[in-house]
Design a protein around this motif. Sequence first.
Motif, PDB file in Angstrom:
ATOM      1  N   ASN A 187      -3.032   4.869   0.359  1.00  0.00           N
ATOM      2  CA  ASN A 187      -2.597   3.791   1.403  1.00  0.00           C
ATOM      3  C   ASN A 187      -2.116   4.045   2.656  1.00  0.00           C
ATOM      4  O   ASN A 187      -1.801   5.272   2.630  1.00  0.00           O
ATOM      5  CB  ASN A 187      -1.737   2.648   0.291  1.00  0.00           C
ATOM      6  CG  ASN A 187      -0.398   3.233   0.338  1.00  0.00           C
ATOM      7  OD1 ASN A 187       0.337   3.628   0.972  1.00  0.00           O
ATOM      8  ND2 ASN A 187      -0.171   3.410  -1.252  1.00  0.00           N
TER       9      ASN A 187
ATOM     10  N   LYS B 121       1.985  10.811  -5.983  1.00  0.00           N
ATOM     11  CA  LYS B 121       1.824   9.338  -5.452  1.00  0.00           C
ATOM     12  C   LYS B 121       0.148   9.099  -5.250  1.00  0.00           C
ATOM     13  O   LYS B 121      -0.204   8.224  -5.600  1.00  0.00           O
ATOM     14  CB  LYS B 121       2.520   9.380  -4.112  1.00  0.00           C
ATOM     15  CG  LYS B 121       3.918   9.284  -4.379  1.00  0.00           C
ATOM     16  CD  LYS B 121       4.687   9.148  -3.004  1.00  0.00           C
ATOM     17  CE  LYS B 121       6.047   8.975  -3.086  1.00  0.00           C
ATOM     18  NZ  LYS B 121       6.786   8.927  -1.631  1.00  0.00           N
TER      19      LYS B 121
ATOM     20  N   GLN C 146      -1.730   6.215  -7.448  1.00  0.00           N
ATOM     21  CA  GLN C 146      -2.734   5.221  -6.734  1.00  0.00           C
ATOM     22  C   GLN C 146      -4.050   5.495  -7.253  1.00  0.00           C
ATOM     23  O   GLN C 146      -4.589   4.224  -7.575  1.00  0.00           O
ATOM     24  CB  GLN C 146      -2.646   5.442  -5.237  1.00  0.00           C
ATOM     25  CG  GLN C 146      -3.704   4.229  -4.753  1.00  0.00           C
ATOM     26  CD  GLN C 146      -3.720   4.340  -3.170  1.00  0.00           C
ATOM     27  OE1 GLN C 146      -2.563   4.718  -2.473  1.00  0.00           O
ATOM     28  NE2 GLN C 146      -4.609   3.595  -2.603  1.00  0.00           N
TER      29      GLN C 146
ATOM     30  N   THR D  28      -4.024   3.755 -10.833  1.00  0.00           N
ATOM     31  CA  THR D  28      -3.885   2.349 -10.493  1.00  0.00           C
ATOM     32  C   THR D  28      -5.117   1.827 -10.110  1.00  0.00           C
ATOM     33  O   THR D  28      -5.539   0.540 -10.586  1.00  0.00           O
ATOM     34  CB  THR D  28      -2.943   2.146  -9.547  1.00  0.00           C
ATOM     35  OG1 THR D  28      -1.841   2.548  -9.893  1.00  0.00           O
ATOM     36  CG2 THR D  28      -2.683   0.443  -9.484  1.00  0.00           C
ATOM     37  N   GLU D  29      -6.176   2.533  -9.494  1.00  0.00           N
ATOM     38  CA  GLU D  29      -7.469   1.779  -8.743  1.00  0.00           C
ATOM     39  C   GLU D  29      -8.449   1.908 -10.301  1.00  0.00           C
ATOM     40  O   GLU D  29      -9.511   1.584  -9.898  1.00  0.00           O
ATOM     41  CB  GLU D  29      -7.844   2.597  -7.793  1.00  0.00           C
ATOM     42  CG  GLU D  29      -6.931   2.328  -6.702  1.00  0.00           C
ATOM     43  CD  GLU D  29      -7.336   2.918  -5.506  1.00  0.00           C
ATOM     44  OE1 GLU D  29      -8.553   3.963  -5.373  1.00  0.00           O
ATOM     45  OE2 GLU D  29      -6.652   2.943  -3.995  1.00  0.00           O
TER      46      GLU D  29
ATOM     47  N   GLY E   8       1.927   0.476 -11.068  1.00  0.00           N
ATOM     48  CA  GLY E   8       1.122   0.554  -9.584  1.00  0.00           C
ATOM     49  C   GLY E   8       0.910  -0.531  -9.211  1.00  0.00           C
ATOM     50  O   GLY E   8       0.899  -0.674  -7.742  1.00  0.00           O
TER      51      GLY E   8
ATOM     52  N   LEU F 293       0.267  -0.570  -5.001  1.00  0.00           N
ATOM     53  CA  LEU F 293      -0.363   0.596  -4.502  1.00  0.00           C
ATOM     54  C   LEU F 293      -1.811   0.443  -4.126  1.00  0.00           C
ATOM     55  O   LEU F 293      -2.525   0.947  -3.528  1.00  0.00           O
ATOM     56  CB  LEU F 293      -0.402   1.810  -5.677  1.00  0.00           C
ATOM     57  CG  LEU F 293       1.035   2.357  -5.891  1.00  0.00           C
ATOM     58  CD1 LEU F 293       1.090   3.221  -6.862  1.00  0.00           C
ATOM     59  CD2 LEU F 293       1.633   2.924  -4.460  1.00  0.00           C
ATOM     60  N   THR F 294      -2.403  -0.558  -4.808  1.00  0.00           N
ATOM     61  CA  THR F 294      -3.905  -0.849  -4.698  1.00  0.00           C
ATOM     62  C   THR F 294      -4.418  -1.772  -3.396  1.00  0.00           C
ATOM     63  O   THR F 294      -3.545  -2.382  -2.769  1.00  0.00           O
ATOM     64  CB  THR F 294      -4.530  -1.472  -6.060  1.00  0.00           C
ATOM     65  OG1 THR F 294      -3.755  -2.714  -6.187  1.00  0.00           O
ATOM     66  CG2 THR F 294      -4.393  -0.600  -7.078  1.00  0.00           C
TER      67      THR F 294
END
Length: 217
Positions: A62, A158, A162, A165-166, A207, A212-213
């Motif tokens: 991000n 990190k 992310q 989380t995706e 996440g 984060l997404t």
Amino acid sequence: MTTKILIVDDHKIVRQGLRSMLTKESDFEVVGECRNGLEAVKMSSRLQAEVIIMDISMPYLNGIEATQQIIKRNPKTRVLAMSMHENKKIIGRILKSGASGYILKNCDFSELTKAIRTLIKDKIYIDPSVINNVIEDYKDLLMIQDTSTLTTLSSREKEVFQLLTEGKSIKMIAHILLISPKTAETHRKNLMDKLGVDNLADLIKLGLKEELTPLEV
């Protein structure tokens, strides 16, 4: 002299639109486009961008984390965050990461050029539409201690966080980050230990909580 500008946004039509308009300004030079934060971190130094127009909600990495890594490598780079978010928390996080300005995506083009020229003068620019949300405690937003659980993670952890989380697999994460699957798995285990979670489902929930997404469509 022209100002070298790098455009970072995961939507191609946004990048093309910005490039088309910015190249009409005699004092601006668009040196490149990036689809996500990972590309921005890699290309910003190589392209010697002076101003980076940075989206916040992007896949892979991000804009907040990308800005932090870019500014750490080159503190003189000016990052102009551009997003639909009017949330004080989001604005505070991107400014704290090192961004010099913040504008909304629905602003006029004249507002964008004004923001860029303000940053070039080593000044901070905040979109007038959101400045009332942050001006009263702007200094506090820059000085507050970050209580996010992410502060214990390394930059690489990190990135892996992310991507997990995706919904990316370890194999896909390794491919995206140009590391071995074994290394990606090690990062996953380390970040789960640091965050105190026992399974992937809880990790993804955390996440999502940390935003984060990508939130924009």
